[in-house]
Design an enzyme around this catalytic site. Structure first.
Site, mmCIF file in Angstrom:
data_model
loop_
_atom_site.group_PDB
_atom_site.id
_atom_site.type_symbol
_atom_site.label_atom_id
_atom_site.label_comp_id
_atom_site.label_asym_id
_atom_site.label_seq_id
_atom_site.Cartn_x
_atom_site.Cartn_y
_atom_site.Cartn_z
ATOM 1 N N LYS A 214 0.860 -1.100 0.139
ATOM 2 C CA LYS A 214 0.114 -0.107 -0.075
ATOM 3 C C LYS A 214 0.827 1.185 -0.044
ATOM 4 C CE LYS A 214 -1.379 2.938 2.626
ATOM 5 N NZ LYS A 214 -1.559 4.057 1.590
ATOM 6 N N GLU A 295 9.496 1.974 11.444
ATOM 7 C CA GLU A 295 10.489 3.011 11.510
ATOM 8 C C GLU A 295 9.602 4.488 11.402
ATOM 9 O OE1 GLU A 295 13.423 2.510 12.393
ATOM 10 O OE2 GLU A 295 12.666 0.587 12.424
ATOM 11 N N CYS A 329 13.724 11.952 7.218
ATOM 12 C CA CYS A 329 13.420 11.751 8.957
ATOM 13 C C CYS A 329 14.803 12.020 9.488
ATOM 14 C CB CYS A 329 13.262 10.216 9.176
ATOM 15 S SG CYS A 329 14.457 9.240 7.844
ATOM 16 N N GLU A 425 8.214 16.798 15.557
ATOM 17 C CA GLU A 425 8.640 16.723 14.018
ATOM 18 C C GLU A 425 8.094 17.692 13.238
ATOM 19 O OE1 GLU A 425 7.876 13.161 11.873
ATOM 20 O OE2 GLU A 425 10.189 13.261 11.226
HETATM 21 P P1 NAP Z 1 2.287 9.026 7.542
HETATM 22 O O1 NAP Z 1 1.552 9.820 7.206
HETATM 23 O O2 NAP Z 1 2.707 8.316 8.557
HETATM 24 O O3 NAP Z 1 2.421 7.762 6.101
HETATM 25 C C1 NAP Z 1 3.063 6.751 6.107
HETATM 26 C C2 NAP Z 1 2.361 5.393 5.479
HETATM 27 O O4 NAP Z 1 1.113 5.086 6.115
HETATM 28 C C3 NAP Z 1 1.506 5.971 3.966
HETATM 29 O O5 NAP Z 1 1.636 5.030 2.985
HETATM 30 C C4 NAP Z 1 0.047 6.212 4.412
HETATM 31 O O6 NAP Z 1 -0.978 6.041 3.499
HETATM 32 C C5 NAP Z 1 0.093 5.120 5.617
HETATM 33 N N1 NAP Z 1 -1.033 5.229 6.367
HETATM 34 C C6 NAP Z 1 -1.627 6.310 7.060
HETATM 35 N N2 NAP Z 1 -2.505 6.145 7.967
HETATM 36 C C7 NAP Z 1 -2.492 4.851 7.847
HETATM 37 C C8 NAP Z 1 -3.417 3.968 8.868
HETATM 38 N N3 NAP Z 1 -4.235 4.044 9.594
HETATM 39 N N4 NAP Z 1 -2.805 2.603 8.711
HETATM 40 C C9 NAP Z 1 -2.141 1.990 7.781
HETATM 41 N N5 NAP Z 1 -1.396 3.061 6.974
HETATM 42 C C10 NAP Z 1 -1.537 4.108 7.064
HETATM 43 O O7 NAP Z 1 4.012 9.595 6.995
HETATM 44 P P2 NAP Z 1 4.504 10.083 5.824
HETATM 45 O O8 NAP Z 1 4.029 11.627 5.733
HETATM 46 O O9 NAP Z 1 4.122 9.384 4.485
HETATM 47 O O10 NAP Z 1 6.114 10.366 5.943
HETATM 48 C C11 NAP Z 1 6.696 11.184 6.851
HETATM 49 C C12 NAP Z 1 7.006 10.428 8.004
HETATM 50 O O11 NAP Z 1 7.823 9.332 7.912
HETATM 51 C C13 NAP Z 1 7.815 11.349 8.745
HETATM 52 O O12 NAP Z 1 7.366 11.272 10.269
HETATM 53 C C14 NAP Z 1 9.418 10.776 8.665
HETATM 54 O O13 NAP Z 1 10.039 11.024 9.721
HETATM 55 C C15 NAP Z 1 9.007 9.240 8.701
HETATM 56 N N6 NAP Z 1 9.941 8.592 8.045
HETATM 57 C C16 NAP Z 1 10.806 7.555 8.763
HETATM 58 C C17 NAP Z 1 11.889 6.952 8.331
HETATM 59 C C18 NAP Z 1 12.702 6.056 9.222
HETATM 60 O O14 NAP Z 1 13.537 5.466 8.710
HETATM 61 N N7 NAP Z 1 12.584 6.208 10.532
HETATM 62 C C19 NAP Z 1 12.321 7.271 7.068
HETATM 63 C C20 NAP Z 1 11.283 8.070 6.240
HETATM 64 C C21 NAP Z 1 10.296 8.734 6.675
HETATM 65 P P3 NAP Z 1 -1.475 7.735 3.043
HETATM 66 O O15 NAP Z 1 -0.487 8.276 2.320
HETATM 67 O O16 NAP Z 1 -2.656 6.930 2.104
HETATM 68 O O17 NAP Z 1 -2.058 8.352 4.233
#
Ligand code: NAP
Length: 524
Positions: A214, A295, A329, A425
């Site tokens: 997904k 992560e 991140c 963040e």
């Molecule tokens: P996000 O909003 O948490 O979304 C991540 C993924 O989760 C997307 O595919 C999203 O789909 C999905 N998602 C959202 N709600 C969900 C739910 N209730 N159940 C299952 N899946 C769900 O994060 P993002 O904005 O894409 O990415 C930025 C974040 O990622 C930041 O916090 C960053 O620090 C973190 N990050 C961490 C790392 C690491 O290695 N630690 C690396 C990269 C990024 P939708 O897009 O359809 O909502």
């Protein structure tokens, strides 16, 4: 003594893919041609893929160009709950045969996928420029990392295919073998739309699992491209099922489905914690404890000690804070600077930030592109407003008056260690600068958030380095260099505390998270 060559001995050792800097006119010309070619595909439709079959749905997810949101890069079909269920069923069916393929055979698919991705590298780079607003260099860095993950995990699979060491016992033949888990949900973010999506998917399938992928709704097209590429290299139907859809609509269903054995998630703390909580509750018919690899976010600090090379520190902070508009991140969102050099650091930083070019990243001269979407503009804007009250704005602070989602590189000085913008963040081009009384104080501040992902220290003092090795509590600690840019194999990546499960992507422990060990003992 004769030695038997294993497949691992027959291939070249892993080496990181060189990132293009586009100073070579041939590379620059290839990138320009790819940008033109990908632009011609704008508005294209990308279906679901379930059991190898493509399925166009009425409901669509629109990928917009964040530099010019009037441009629709493409439309991906959105999966309904029934289609998500069907995808999980298809993955469960495919698992029956995929799990019996050898690790060596599965690694072969990853090598083939890497070869084909390398051929198409500039098209993938160009898509990242349009779909998430990466500069040329950032886009190529993302695809280089994706290539690294494919090459690295393929070799890791070959390593796990070798006999695992167990202590010999007389009268028995003992073995430890690693077998896959089952059906996994792969849920990546948009910010490393190539590397993380490809790395998470590749690790899961090379280990013998089948998955539903997904993608993030902000970067579903690159995932559609990659799923097609996997099928082109012969990955059988049902091994990777592609189900774009809003996380809030189908996320819970996927995570709680009783046939899901593991969830590999990268994204925000909030979503990660929700997944972890939902996955912990067994559902009717579920026979296992679900494994969650999560992560999550960061609030990463660069500590600048009084004895640091100040110019190097300023450069490291600026690049870590504003590369890809701070949407990493690992981005530096807090510079913690010892009081004796604080004013000089601020002056140098202000001058360096003034040189950052912001604009449409399809122009190779642009360093910082837009942020990903309107929601990000609003959320970052709220943090900047808060920051104006919590500190002293010394650079940026506004939205750039252009069609796209552009925000100025923003620096807020004199921020208290416990201020909101020093703790939460932001995920945008906003840097808080915090004055520390001395080095001890700086380290204490660096550890004062709930996160623990990356951190850097600039110093020439060996004692300070030793102290940070012990006490700077982050999964990826760097000295005298930026806090971003972890390289596969060299810097296994993952964080502590609310930054996640410290899975160390790109490291030797990673594939173990997708497998379980089986001990087999035979009496002789
Ligand atoms: P996000 O909003 O948490 O979304 C991540 C993924 O989760 C997307 O595919 C999203 O789909 C999905 N998602 C959202 N709600 C969900 C739910 N209730 N159940 C299952 N899946 C769900 O994060 P993002 O904005 O894409 O990415 C930025 C974040 O990622 C930041 O916090 C960053 O620090 C973190 N990050 C961490 C790392 C690491 O290695 N630690 C690396 C990269 C990024 P939708 O897009 O359809 O909502």
């Amino acid at each position: 003594m004769t030695t038997t060559l294993t497949p691992l001995d027959q291939i070249a050792p892993f080496k990181n893919e060189a990132v293009k800097d586009f100073s070579d006119p041939a590379d620059a010309a290839a990138m320009r041609a790819a940008l033109t070619a990908v632009r011609r595909t704008f508005g294209g439709h990308y279906p679901l893929v379930i059991d190898g079959r493509k399925l166009e749905t009425e409901k669509k997810i629109r990928s917009l160009n964040p530099a010019n949101p009037q441009e629709v890069v493409g439309l991906t079909s959105a999966a309904s709950k029934e289609q998500a269920n069907a995808a999980i069923e298809a993955a469960a069916k495919a698992f029956g045969s995929w799990k019996h393929r050898s690790l060596v055979e599965r690694a072969e698919y990853l090598f083939k996928a890497a070869a084909l991705l390398r051929e198409r590298r500039f098209e993938y780079d160009a898509l990242l420029v349009y779909e998430v607003g990466k500069s040329w260099v950032e886009a190529d860095g993302d695809i280089s990392e994706a290539l690294d993950f494919l090459e690295f995990y393929a070799r890791e699979a070959l390593r796990y295919a070798q006999p695992q060491p167990v202590v010999p016992i007389a009268g028995e033949r003992n073995e430890l073998v690693y077998i896959p888990l089952g059906v996994g949900a792969v849920i990546p973010p948009w910010n490393f739309a190539g590397a993380i999506m490809i790395g998470m998917t590749a690790a899961a399938i090379v280990s013998g699992n089948t998955v539903v992928l997904k993608p993030s709704s902000d970067s579903a097209i690159i995932a559609a491209w990659f799923v097609d590429l996997l099928h082109e290299v012969g990955v059988p139907p049902g091994v990777v099922n592609f189900i774009p859809g809003s996380g809030s609509e189908i996320g819970d269903l996927i995570v709680t489905h009783p046939q899901i054995r593991f969830i590999s998630f990268t994204g925000s703390k909030e979503v990660g914690l929700r997944i972890n909580e939902l996955a912990a509750k067994p559902q009717a018919g579920q026979k296992w404890i679900k494994r969650v690899i999560a992560e999550m976010g960061g609030k990463d600090s660069i500590v600048v000690a009084a004895d640091a090379d100040l110019d190097a520190a300023v450069e490291g902070v600026a690049v870590s804070a504003f590369g890809f508009s701070g949407q990493k991140c690992s981005a530096c969102s807090r510079a913690i600077v010892e009081a004796s050099i604080y004013d000089e650091f601020l002056e140098k930083l202000r001058a360096r930030v003034a040189k950052i070019t912001v604009g449409d990243p399809s122009d190779p001269g642009v360093y910082m592109g837009p942020v990903v979407n309107e929601g990000a503009v609003e959320s970052i804007g709220r943090y900047i407003e808060k920051g104006r009250r919590e500190g002293r704005l010394i650079a940026g602070g506004g939205r750039i008056d252009a069609q796209g989602y552009f925000i100025e590189p923003t620096v807020i000085a004199d921020v208290a260690p416990d201020a909101t913008i020093a703790q939460e963040e932001i995920f945008g081009p906003v840097l808080a600068v915090i004055k520390a009384k001395d080095y001890d104080d700086a380290l204490a501040i660096a550890n004062n958030t709930e996160f623990g992902l990356t951190g850097s220290l600039y110093t020439r003092d060996e004692k300070k380095i030793q102290r940070a090795r012990e006490d700077f509590f982050v999964g990826n600690l760097y000295f005298n260099r930026k806090s971003t840019g972890a390289m596969v194999g060299a810097h296994p990546f993952g964080g502590f505390n609310m930054s996640g499960t410290d899975s160390k992507a790109g490291g030797r422990d990673y594939l173990l998270l997708f497998m379980q060990g089986k001990t087999i003992s035979r009496k002789l």
